[in-house]
Design a protein around this motif. Sequence first.
Motif, PDB file in Angstrom:
ATOM      1  N   SER A 109       1.408   6.168  18.338  1.00  0.00           N
ATOM      2  CA  SER A 109       0.944   6.442  17.120  1.00  0.00           C
ATOM      3  C   SER A 109       0.130   7.714  17.444  1.00  0.00           C
ATOM      4  O   SER A 109      -0.257   8.421  18.386  1.00  0.00           O
ATOM      5  N   VAL A 110       0.182   8.434  16.088  1.00  0.00           N
ATOM      6  CA  VAL A 110      -0.652  10.158  16.288  1.00  0.00           C
ATOM      7  C   VAL A 110      -1.924   9.624  16.256  1.00  0.00           C
ATOM      8  O   VAL A 110      -2.700  10.402  16.824  1.00  0.00           O
ATOM      9  N   MET A 111      -2.727   8.584  15.603  1.00  0.00           N
ATOM     10  CA  MET A 111      -4.163   8.303  15.449  1.00  0.00           C
ATOM     11  C   MET A 111      -4.333   6.981  16.138  1.00  0.00           C
ATOM     12  O   MET A 111      -3.725   5.891  15.624  1.00  0.00           O
ATOM     13  N   THR A 112      -5.356   6.741  16.902  1.00  0.00           N
ATOM     14  CA  THR A 112      -5.818   5.172  17.129  1.00  0.00           C
ATOM     15  C   THR A 112      -6.538   4.653  16.000  1.00  0.00           C
ATOM     16  O   THR A 112      -6.901   5.664  15.053  1.00  0.00           O
ATOM     17  N   LYS A 113      -6.855   3.459  16.008  1.00  0.00           N
ATOM     18  CA  LYS A 113      -7.314   2.875  14.748  1.00  0.00           C
ATOM     19  C   LYS A 113      -8.909   3.358  14.469  1.00  0.00           C
ATOM     20  O   LYS A 113      -9.407   3.598  13.534  1.00  0.00           O
ATOM     21  N   LYS A 114      -9.730   3.709  15.861  1.00  0.00           N
ATOM     22  CA  LYS A 114     -10.886   4.327  15.627  1.00  0.00           C
ATOM     23  C   LYS A 114     -10.862   5.537  14.888  1.00  0.00           C
ATOM     24  O   LYS A 114     -11.911   6.033  14.120  1.00  0.00           O
ATOM     25  N   GLN A 115     -10.015   6.522  15.439  1.00  0.00           N
ATOM     26  CA  GLN A 115      -9.886   7.585  14.771  1.00  0.00           C
ATOM     27  C   GLN A 115      -9.802   7.860  13.175  1.00  0.00           C
ATOM     28  O   GLN A 115     -10.141   8.578  12.573  1.00  0.00           O
ATOM     29  N   LEU A 172     -13.961   7.716   6.860  1.00  0.00           N
ATOM     30  CA  LEU A 172     -15.574   7.767   6.649  1.00  0.00           C
ATOM     31  C   LEU A 172     -15.888   9.492   6.551  1.00  0.00           C
ATOM     32  O   LEU A 172     -16.780   9.737   5.697  1.00  0.00           O
ATOM     33  N   PHE A 173     -15.380  10.223   7.450  1.00  0.00           N
ATOM     34  CA  PHE A 173     -15.793  11.682   7.266  1.00  0.00           C
ATOM     35  C   PHE A 173     -15.301  12.057   5.774  1.00  0.00           C
ATOM     36  O   PHE A 173     -16.030  12.956   4.995  1.00  0.00           O
ATOM     37  N   LEU A 174     -13.940  11.837   5.153  1.00  0.00           N
ATOM     38  CA  LEU A 174     -13.551  12.226   4.021  1.00  0.00           C
ATOM     39  C   LEU A 174     -14.245  11.682   2.908  1.00  0.00           C
ATOM     40  O   LEU A 174     -14.739  12.385   2.022  1.00  0.00           O
ATOM     41  N   LEU A 175     -14.705  10.457   3.114  1.00  0.00           N
ATOM     42  CA  LEU A 175     -15.609   9.720   1.932  1.00  0.00           C
ATOM     43  C   LEU A 175     -16.800  10.494   2.057  1.00  0.00           C
ATOM     44  O   LEU A 175     -17.544  10.501   0.518  1.00  0.00           O
ATOM     45  N   VAL A 201       0.833  -1.248  -0.094  1.00  0.00           N
ATOM     46  CA  VAL A 201       0.118   0.098   0.181  1.00  0.00           C
ATOM     47  C   VAL A 201       0.826   1.050   0.144  1.00  0.00           C
ATOM     48  O   VAL A 201       2.245   1.153   0.138  1.00  0.00           O
ATOM     49  N   PHE A 202       0.225   2.286  -0.290  1.00  0.00           N
ATOM     50  CA  PHE A 202       1.062   3.614  -0.269  1.00  0.00           C
ATOM     51  C   PHE A 202       0.762   4.553   0.762  1.00  0.00           C
ATOM     52  O   PHE A 202       1.248   5.687   1.004  1.00  0.00           O
ATOM     53  N   LEU A 203      -0.247   4.323   1.642  1.00  0.00           N
ATOM     54  CA  LEU A 203      -0.914   5.235   2.715  1.00  0.00           C
ATOM     55  C   LEU A 203      -0.685   4.470   3.945  1.00  0.00           C
ATOM     56  O   LEU A 203      -1.297   3.184   4.132  1.00  0.00           O
ATOM     57  N   TYR A 204      -0.231   4.938   5.061  1.00  0.00           N
ATOM     58  CA  TYR A 204      -0.251   4.046   6.470  1.00  0.00           C
ATOM     59  C   TYR A 204      -0.328   5.245   7.536  1.00  0.00           C
ATOM     60  O   TYR A 204       0.184   6.003   7.550  1.00  0.00           O
ATOM     61  N   VAL A 205      -1.214   4.704   8.430  1.00  0.00           N
ATOM     62  CA  VAL A 205      -1.060   5.208   9.918  1.00  0.00           C
ATOM     63  C   VAL A 205      -1.115   4.288  10.859  1.00  0.00           C
ATOM     64  O   VAL A 205      -1.724   3.230  10.930  1.00  0.00           O
ATOM     65  N   SER A 206      -0.192   4.213  11.767  1.00  0.00           N
ATOM     66  CA  SER A 206       0.323   3.451  12.608  1.00  0.00           C
ATOM     67  C   SER A 206      -0.510   3.350  13.920  1.00  0.00           C
ATOM     68  O   SER A 206      -0.915   4.096  14.295  1.00  0.00           O
ATOM     69  N   PHE A 207      -0.953   2.006  14.211  1.00  0.00           N
ATOM     70  CA  PHE A 207      -2.094   1.964  15.241  1.00  0.00           C
ATOM     71  C   PHE A 207      -1.233   1.236  16.602  1.00  0.00           C
ATOM     72  O   PHE A 207      -1.799   0.797  17.451  1.00  0.00           O
ATOM     73  N   LYS A 208       0.141   1.477  16.535  1.00  0.00           N
ATOM     74  CA  LYS A 208       1.015   0.871  17.931  1.00  0.00           C
ATOM     75  C   LYS A 208       0.859   2.105  18.908  1.00  0.00           C
ATOM     76  O   LYS A 208       0.546   3.203  18.604  1.00  0.00           O
TER      77      LYS A 208
END
Length: 359
Positions: free
Chosen positions: A34-40, A46-49, A24-31
């Motif tokens: 991380s800056v974002m949680t998985k839920k966030q 969903l908001f962007l969609l 993939v080309f986009l990633y947000v770490s959930f460890k």
Amino acid sequence: CRHRIRGCLGMQSGLQEFFSNNDVFLYVSFKKGSVMTKKQCIHTILFLLLLFVLFRLVTYVLRDKSGAEYIYNFKDEPENSIDVILLGSSHMYRTIQPMELWNDYGIASYNLGSSEQSLPLSYYLLKEAVRKQNPSYVVLDVYMLIMPLKDYTHERVHQVVDNMEWSVNKINAITDIIPPDEWIYYFLNIGQYHSRWSEVTKKDFQKINGITKGSDFTQGHTKLKEPVWEKDEKAEIPKMPFSYLNKIVRLCKENNMKLIFTLMPYAIDTYEEHIGIFNSFEEIAFENEWDYFNMIALSKETGLDWSKDFAETQHVNHNGSRKVTNYLGKLLRNCYQITDHRGENKYHSWNLNFDAYLD
């Protein structure tokens, strides 16, 4: 500082692990760290969609839909179901009626003509057509050889480009035809129509529908005299439109499509300089063994009555339209042995469209 470094190291570790296991080309770490949680992250996506969907809906409602049905509905045609593509200005889409070609000859055609359609627009529309269709024939009206500009008016370009599906071809059409300082109004065309709030009606919320396979006709009656065609007159064809005509020739060869040129009837004697341009084109067509049918010079063959069959100087009326359409249908059937699809289950909807067309 130490907490920040740990957070960064945590993200780096997570990125390395993720990219080693995922293409993939986009990633947000959930460890942890991380800056974002998985839920966030899910909420953000969903908001962007939702924002994207709302933007598309608002743009659709606000856009000017004048003439949209002629090109917009082409994308709904089943793949590889169209045998003939018709291209050109209003001379084409107000003269040749695909529903008449269907009823009389079983010819499956689509008229992708549009008002003041430049040759560059015709070229990109044909490229658009062959993305989903494999037509055997392309009929191109050469009237717009008279026009040296790529973007005759932005209104006319929008009528075509706004109704094309997003693709590399559409992007190329915009960047080729439109000056760079105007690109924003085509890539984000809400900028073109944001002031239409006060003009919005119920129809703007409805799906764009069309039953004529891209055509229309002009009502009315104007008595004209049949033009006298002066064969000796010659004039230089503007270079820009002729270069795109040659691109269309090459595109047809690459896709094994037979290209047929026409000049649809209009009061050419009102524009004396036009005769010289089309005489020059006729010579070039003869030299290159291109098929070219000058419907003005073929008035007797078409049965066109200049005193009865014109709405005004630029367009035939419905009666004139039927006569020229019938002549083209005979040409396609007798000279090109085109397939008659009447009776085939695949084309059952065409009979329903013809019934609606008569109404």
